[in-house]
Motif scaffolding. Sequence first.
Motif, PDB file in Angstrom:
ATOM      1  N   ALA A 287     -28.347 112.219  -0.216  1.00 35.27           N
ATOM      2  CA  ALA A 287     -29.257 111.177   0.272  1.00 35.27           C
ATOM      3  C   ALA A 287     -28.562 110.236   1.239  1.00 35.27           C
ATOM      4  O   ALA A 287     -29.187 109.672   2.140  1.00 35.27           O
ATOM      5  CB  ALA A 287     -29.825 110.378  -0.903  1.00 35.27           C
ATOM      6  N   GLY A 288     -27.260 110.043   1.038  1.00 39.73           N
ATOM      7  CA  GLY A 288     -26.520 109.129   1.898  1.00 39.73           C
ATOM      8  C   GLY A 288     -25.149 108.846   1.341  1.00 39.73           C
ATOM      9  O   GLY A 288     -24.666 109.529   0.428  1.00 39.73           O
ATOM     10  N   PHE A 289     -24.529 107.813   1.907  1.00 41.89           N
ATOM     11  CA  PHE A 289     -23.154 107.459   1.566  1.00 41.89           C
ATOM     12  C   PHE A 289     -23.049 105.961   1.350  1.00 41.89           C
ATOM     13  O   PHE A 289     -23.802 105.172   1.909  1.00 41.89           O
ATOM     14  CB  PHE A 289     -22.200 107.869   2.704  1.00 41.89           C
ATOM     15  N   THR A 290     -22.065 105.577   0.531  1.00 47.17           N
ATOM     16  CA  THR A 290     -21.780 104.175   0.321  1.00 47.17           C
ATOM     17  C   THR A 290     -20.281 103.990   0.124  1.00 47.17           C
ATOM     18  O   THR A 290     -19.508 104.937   0.241  1.00 47.17           O
ATOM     19  CB  THR A 290     -22.600 103.615  -0.863  1.00 47.17           C
ATOM     20  N   VAL A 291     -19.883 102.747  -0.163  1.00 46.87           N
ATOM     21  CA  VAL A 291     -18.470 102.375  -0.294  1.00 46.87           C
ATOM     22  C   VAL A 291     -18.173 102.048  -1.756  1.00 46.87           C
ATOM     23  O   VAL A 291     -18.982 101.400  -2.423  1.00 46.87           O
ATOM     24  CB  VAL A 291     -18.146 101.134   0.573  1.00 46.87           C
ATOM     25  N   MET A 292     -17.014 102.477  -2.225  1.00 43.41           N
ATOM     26  CA  MET A 292     -16.539 102.099  -3.555  1.00 43.41           C
ATOM     27  C   MET A 292     -15.097 101.636  -3.460  1.00 43.41           C
ATOM     28  O   MET A 292     -14.311 102.164  -2.668  1.00 43.41           O
ATOM     29  CB  MET A 292     -16.618 103.286  -4.522  1.00 43.41           C
ATOM     30  N   ASN A 293     -14.746 100.648  -4.269  1.00 42.02           N
ATOM     31  CA  ASN A 293     -13.351 100.312  -4.524  1.00 42.02           C
ATOM     32  C   ASN A 293     -13.032 100.807  -5.929  1.00 42.02           C
ATOM     33  O   ASN A 293     -13.400 100.177  -6.917  1.00 42.02           O
ATOM     34  CB  ASN A 293     -13.103  98.807  -4.403  1.00 42.02           C
ATOM     35  N   ASP A 294     -12.383 101.959  -6.004  1.00 44.31           N
ATOM     36  CA  ASP A 294     -12.073 102.581  -7.290  1.00 44.31           C
ATOM     37  C   ASP A 294     -10.835 101.907  -7.878  1.00 44.31           C
ATOM     38  O   ASP A 294      -9.733 102.451  -7.877  1.00 44.31           O
ATOM     39  CB  ASP A 294     -11.841 104.086  -7.105  1.00 44.31           C
ATOM     40  N   ILE A 295     -11.060 100.694  -8.360  1.00 46.39           N
ATOM     41  CA  ILE A 295      -9.963  99.921  -8.948  1.00 46.39           C
ATOM     42  C   ILE A 295      -9.322 100.713 -10.090  1.00 46.39           C
ATOM     43  O   ILE A 295     -10.012 101.299 -10.925  1.00 46.39           O
ATOM     44  CB  ILE A 295     -10.478  98.570  -9.456  1.00 46.39           C
ATOM     45  N   SER A 296      -7.988 100.725 -10.112  1.00 46.56           N
ATOM     46  CA  SER A 296      -7.252 101.520 -11.086  1.00 46.56           C
ATOM     47  C   SER A 296      -6.312 100.636 -11.902  1.00 46.56           C
ATOM     48  O   SER A 296      -5.579  99.814 -11.338  1.00 46.56           O
ATOM     49  CB  SER A 296      -6.441 102.604 -10.384  1.00 46.56           C
ATOM     50  N   VAL A 297      -6.347 100.831 -13.207  1.00 46.10           N
ATOM     51  CA  VAL A 297      -5.435 100.139 -14.117  1.00 46.10           C
ATOM     52  C   VAL A 297      -4.280 101.107 -14.360  1.00 46.10           C
ATOM     53  O   VAL A 297      -4.321 101.945 -15.257  1.00 46.10           O
ATOM     54  CB  VAL A 297      -6.165  99.748 -15.415  1.00 46.10           C
ATOM     55  N   ARG A 298      -3.254 101.029 -13.498  1.00 45.27           N
ATOM     56  CA  ARG A 298      -2.257 102.097 -13.415  1.00 45.27           C
ATOM     57  C   ARG A 298      -1.452 102.277 -14.696  1.00 45.27           C
ATOM     58  O   ARG A 298      -1.145 103.412 -15.072  1.00 45.27           O
ATOM     59  CB  ARG A 298      -1.290 101.819 -12.254  1.00 45.27           C
ATOM     60  N   ASP A 299      -1.088 101.176 -15.365  1.00 45.48           N
ATOM     61  CA  ASP A 299      -0.268 101.335 -16.572  1.00 45.48           C
ATOM     62  C   ASP A 299      -1.038 102.057 -17.675  1.00 45.48           C
ATOM     63  O   ASP A 299      -0.456 102.801 -18.462  1.00 45.48           O
ATOM     64  CB  ASP A 299       0.300 100.003 -17.058  1.00 45.48           C
ATOM     65  N   TRP A 300      -2.353 101.883 -17.725  1.00 42.79           N
ATOM     66  CA  TRP A 300      -3.166 102.640 -18.675  1.00 42.79           C
ATOM     67  C   TRP A 300      -3.456 104.045 -18.143  1.00 42.79           C
ATOM     68  O   TRP A 300      -3.506 105.004 -18.921  1.00 42.79           O
ATOM     69  CB  TRP A 300      -4.464 101.891 -18.964  1.00 42.79           C
ATOM     70  N   GLN A 301      -3.656 104.172 -16.843  1.00 51.13           N
ATOM     71  CA  GLN A 301      -3.937 105.481 -16.251  1.00 51.13           C
ATOM     72  C   GLN A 301      -2.836 106.497 -16.573  1.00 51.13           C
ATOM     73  O   GLN A 301      -3.121 107.668 -16.862  1.00 51.13           O
ATOM     74  CB  GLN A 301      -4.076 105.350 -14.730  1.00 51.13           C
ATOM     75  N   PHE A 302      -1.577 106.043 -16.512  1.00 51.79           N
ATOM     76  CA  PHE A 302      -0.459 106.965 -16.676  1.00 51.79           C
ATOM     77  C   PHE A 302       0.143 106.948 -18.082  1.00 51.79           C
ATOM     78  O   PHE A 302       1.236 107.464 -18.298  1.00 51.79           O
ATOM     79  CB  PHE A 302       0.603 106.672 -15.617  1.00 51.79           C
ATOM     80  N   ARG A 303      -0.578 106.375 -19.035  1.00 48.89           N
ATOM     81  CA  ARG A 303      -0.140 106.494 -20.426  1.00 48.89           C
ATOM     82  C   ARG A 303      -0.171 107.952 -20.896  1.00 48.89           C
ATOM     83  O   ARG A 303       0.606 108.356 -21.767  1.00 48.89           O
ATOM     84  CB  ARG A 303      -1.032 105.655 -21.341  1.00 48.89           C
ATOM     85  N   THR A 304      -1.119 108.723 -20.360  1.00 44.74           N
ATOM     86  CA  THR A 304      -1.263 110.129 -20.722  1.00 44.74           C
ATOM     87  C   THR A 304      -1.435 110.937 -19.444  1.00 44.74           C
ATOM     88  O   THR A 304      -1.555 110.386 -18.341  1.00 44.74           O
ATOM     89  CB  THR A 304      -2.490 110.348 -21.623  1.00 44.74           C
ATOM     90  N   ALA A 305      -1.484 112.250 -19.578  1.00 45.79           N
ATOM     91  CA  ALA A 305      -1.675 113.122 -18.423  1.00 45.79           C
ATOM     92  C   ALA A 305      -3.105 113.066 -17.888  1.00 45.79           C
ATOM     93  O   ALA A 305      -3.368 113.488 -16.761  1.00 45.79           O
ATOM     94  CB  ALA A 305      -1.316 114.564 -18.792  1.00 45.79           C
TER      95      ALA A 305
END
Length: 272
Positions: free
Chosen positions: A140-158
């Motif tokens: 249908a179309g496109f939009t913008v996202m800021n995919d904010i990342s909590v890096r210390d939690w992101q890399f706690r596991t694979a």
Amino acid sequence: MKLATIRTADGTRAVRLDGDGLVDLGYADVGAYLAAGSPEAPADAATYPVDAADFAPVVPNPSKVICVGQNYRNHIEEMGRGIPSYPTLFPKFADTLIGAHDDIVRPDETDAFDWEVELVVVIGKQIRRAGEEEAADAIAGFTVMNDISVRDWQFRTAEWTQGKIWDSTTPVGPYVVTPDEVGGVRPALHVTTTVDGRVMQDDTTGDLLFDPIDLVRYISTVVTLRPGDLIATGTPGGVGHARDPKVYLLGGETVVTAIDGLGACVNRVVRP
């Protein structure tokens, strides 16, 4: 055409940009409008001034938000990973989404809060196991996202999901822009992130390893895509986690994630 979901005193409304006004399309949000087949606005439709608009997430309650990791070569290289043979997928949830100008709430539980500008595909038709033509027709179309990342939690596991789904951290909007306004369903659009005016990311969506049609085909093989579903296509190089020294959002910053032709998410980072 540019579509949005705005907050009003009577709840959210799906609107279409028309000059300096927003025309009420008769539905509560863009997802409901797309599911109804994108009809014309009522003849007596209400209008709202753009400069006073309070933008909600373009689709406040999508049935699914599928995000793609490792989809720009320079970001893959800065994160020290190999080039993938298939899209790397993870989910987000509606509780994560906020409006294009809302505050981003930085959780107290993190010391590694990071930005990621992304082109988002908005699905307009229900599809499953789409071929190329069907996939293109479903965008249908496109939009913008800021995919904010909590890096210390992101890399706690694979598995990354726990670093990507924090409440009230992911701006998306302000508009869904139809493909005819941005060069089609495989657009090459300039993407940037600035933090307090400093350019952090600067690239083009023409560098995507898996383009929007590739992603719609691949994901629809796995799961039914429905009107209003969002596919975040990945971020280019320039994230804070990959810098030396690392740079994270501490609170108080203004982050602007922008894509030419689509608009920008402009958000203040705040502490709870």
